[in-house]
Design a protein around this motif. Structure first.
Motif, short mmCIF file in Angstrom:
data_model
loop_
_atom_site.label_atom_id
_atom_site.label_comp_id
_atom_site.label_asym_id
_atom_site.label_seq_id
_atom_site.Cartn_x
_atom_site.Cartn_y
_atom_site.Cartn_z
N TRP A 1 -5.15 12.69 36.26
CA TRP A 1 -4.17 13.76 36.10
C TRP A 1 -4.79 15.10 36.45
O TRP A 1 -5.98 15.32 36.21
CB TRP A 1 -3.65 13.82 34.66
CG TRP A 1 -2.73 12.71 34.30
CD1 TRP A 1 -3.06 11.57 33.64
CD2 TRP A 1 -1.34 12.63 34.59
NE1 TRP A 1 -1.95 10.77 33.50
CE2 TRP A 1 -0.87 11.41 34.07
CE3 TRP A 1 -0.43 13.47 35.23
CZ2 TRP A 1 0.45 11.01 34.17
CZ3 TRP A 1 0.89 13.07 35.32
CH2 TRP A 1 1.33 11.84 34.80
N ASP B 1 -2.13 21.47 35.21
CA ASP B 1 -1.47 22.59 35.90
C ASP B 1 -1.38 23.83 35.02
O ASP B 1 -0.83 24.84 35.43
CB ASP B 1 -0.06 22.18 36.35
CG ASP B 1 -0.09 21.06 37.36
OD1 ASP B 1 -1.12 20.86 38.03
OD2 ASP B 1 0.95 20.36 37.48
N HIS C 1 -0.58 25.46 30.90
CA HIS C 1 0.54 25.49 29.96
C HIS C 1 0.94 24.09 29.50
O HIS C 1 2.12 23.81 29.27
CB HIS C 1 1.75 26.21 30.55
CG HIS C 1 1.47 27.60 30.99
ND1 HIS C 1 1.15 28.62 30.11
CD2 HIS C 1 1.43 28.15 32.23
CE1 HIS C 1 0.94 29.73 30.78
NE2 HIS C 1 1.09 29.47 32.07
N ARG D 1 0.97 21.31 31.19
CA ARG D 1 1.63 20.49 32.21
C ARG D 1 0.59 19.74 33.02
O ARG D 1 -0.46 20.27 33.35
CB ARG D 1 2.48 21.38 33.12
CG ARG D 1 3.58 22.08 32.35
CD ARG D 1 4.45 22.87 33.25
NE ARG D 1 5.21 21.91 34.05
CZ ARG D 1 6.26 22.22 34.77
NH1 ARG D 1 6.68 23.47 34.83
NH2 ARG D 1 6.90 21.32 35.46
N PHE D 2 0.92 18.48 33.35
CA PHE D 2 0.02 17.64 34.11
C PHE D 2 0.77 17.02 35.28
O PHE D 2 1.93 16.65 35.16
CB PHE D 2 -0.55 16.52 33.22
CG PHE D 2 -1.41 17.02 32.10
CD1 PHE D 2 -2.77 17.18 32.29
CD2 PHE D 2 -0.86 17.34 30.87
CE1 PHE D 2 -3.57 17.65 31.27
CE2 PHE D 2 -1.64 17.80 29.84
CZ PHE D 2 -3.01 17.97 30.03
N SER D 3 0.07 16.92 36.41
CA SER D 3 0.65 16.29 37.59
C SER D 3 -0.37 15.35 38.21
O SER D 3 -1.57 15.45 37.94
CB SER D 3 1.10 17.33 38.62
OG SER D 3 -0.02 18.03 39.11
N GLU E 1 4.88 13.81 37.46
CA GLU E 1 4.77 14.86 36.46
C GLU E 1 4.93 14.23 35.09
O GLU E 1 5.85 13.44 34.87
CB GLU E 1 5.85 15.92 36.70
CG GLU E 1 5.75 17.11 35.78
CD GLU E 1 6.80 18.15 36.12
OE1 GLU E 1 7.64 18.43 35.23
OE2 GLU E 1 6.80 18.65 37.25
N HIS F 1 6.09 14.08 31.42
CA HIS F 1 7.18 14.69 30.66
C HIS F 1 6.64 15.44 29.45
O HIS F 1 7.01 16.57 29.19
CB HIS F 1 8.19 13.62 30.23
CG HIS F 1 9.35 14.17 29.49
ND1 HIS F 1 9.46 14.07 28.13
CD2 HIS F 1 10.45 14.85 29.91
CE1 HIS F 1 10.58 14.65 27.74
NE2 HIS F 1 11.20 15.12 28.80
N HIS F 2 5.78 14.81 28.69
CA HIS F 2 5.12 15.45 27.56
C HIS F 2 3.88 14.64 27.20
O HIS F 2 3.77 13.48 27.55
CB HIS F 2 6.06 15.56 26.35
CG HIS F 2 6.44 14.22 25.79
ND1 HIS F 2 7.41 13.44 26.36
CD2 HIS F 2 5.97 13.53 24.72
CE1 HIS F 2 7.55 12.32 25.67
NE2 HIS F 2 6.68 12.35 24.68
N ILE G 1 9.17 11.74 37.01
CA ILE G 1 8.90 12.29 35.69
C ILE G 1 8.62 11.07 34.81
O ILE G 1 9.45 10.16 34.72
CB ILE G 1 10.11 13.09 35.14
CG1 ILE G 1 10.60 14.12 36.14
CG2 ILE G 1 9.77 13.71 33.79
CD1 ILE G 1 9.58 15.16 36.52
N LYS H 1 6.59 9.13 31.23
CA LYS H 1 6.12 9.23 29.85
C LYS H 1 5.13 8.11 29.63
O LYS H 1 5.16 7.09 30.35
CB LYS H 1 7.27 9.16 28.85
CG LYS H 1 7.92 7.79 28.76
CD LYS H 1 8.99 7.78 27.69
CE LYS H 1 9.57 6.37 27.54
NZ LYS H 1 10.58 6.32 26.52
#
Length: 146
Positions: A96, A99, A101, A103-105, A118, A120-121, A140, A142
């Protein structure tokens, strides 16, 4: 021709039209017409036949609309597994990228193509993830519990 026969013939015509529409709503109106035919068969006045046919047809339509077979509205196609076969599938994410804040991509190979992913959480850790939504060429996901 008796009034109940006219009601029954009209109900039959509406049922035939229902076969072309693909919904159950005309069938509900036909049920109202059958109720009007029953009132006519027992000798009810024309006004009563119309009121009963309209009330039963409207009630049947409302009940159908609120049932699981009624109008579903516009579901988001990117989240609907009936529209997109990728929803609910598992993918393997090796690394991962943070990114900021929270956030992971990532970029993964899935079905012979490269996809952006991406999270989701949660915290981006390598492993198996479940596809929740498709946004263009981006998944997206999980964390998977499997």
């Amino acid at each position: 021709m008796n009034a109940w026969m006219i009601w029954a013939a009209l109900a039959g015509i509406v049922v035939i039209l229902e076969l072309f529409s693909g919904t159950f709503y005309l069938l509900m109106i036909s049920i109202g017409m059958v109720a009007g035919a029953l009132v006519a068969a027992i000798g009810g006045a024309s006004a009563l036949q119309l009121v009963i046919a309209g009330a039963v047809g409207c009630l049947a339509t409302v009940l159908l609309h609120r049932s699981k077979y009624g109008w579903k509205g516009n579901a988001h196609a990117g989240r609907d597994p009936n529209v997109n076969m990728d929803i609910g599938q598992l993918i393997e994410v090796g690394q991962w990228n943070a990114d900021g804040h929270g956030r992971f991509s990532a970029r993964v190979s899935y079905r012979g193509a490269m996809w952006d992913v991406e999270l989701h959480h949660g915290v981006g850790e390598p492993g198996r993830y479940l596809i929740q939504e498709v946004q263009g060429s981006k998944f997206i996901v999980k964390p998977s519990t499997v």
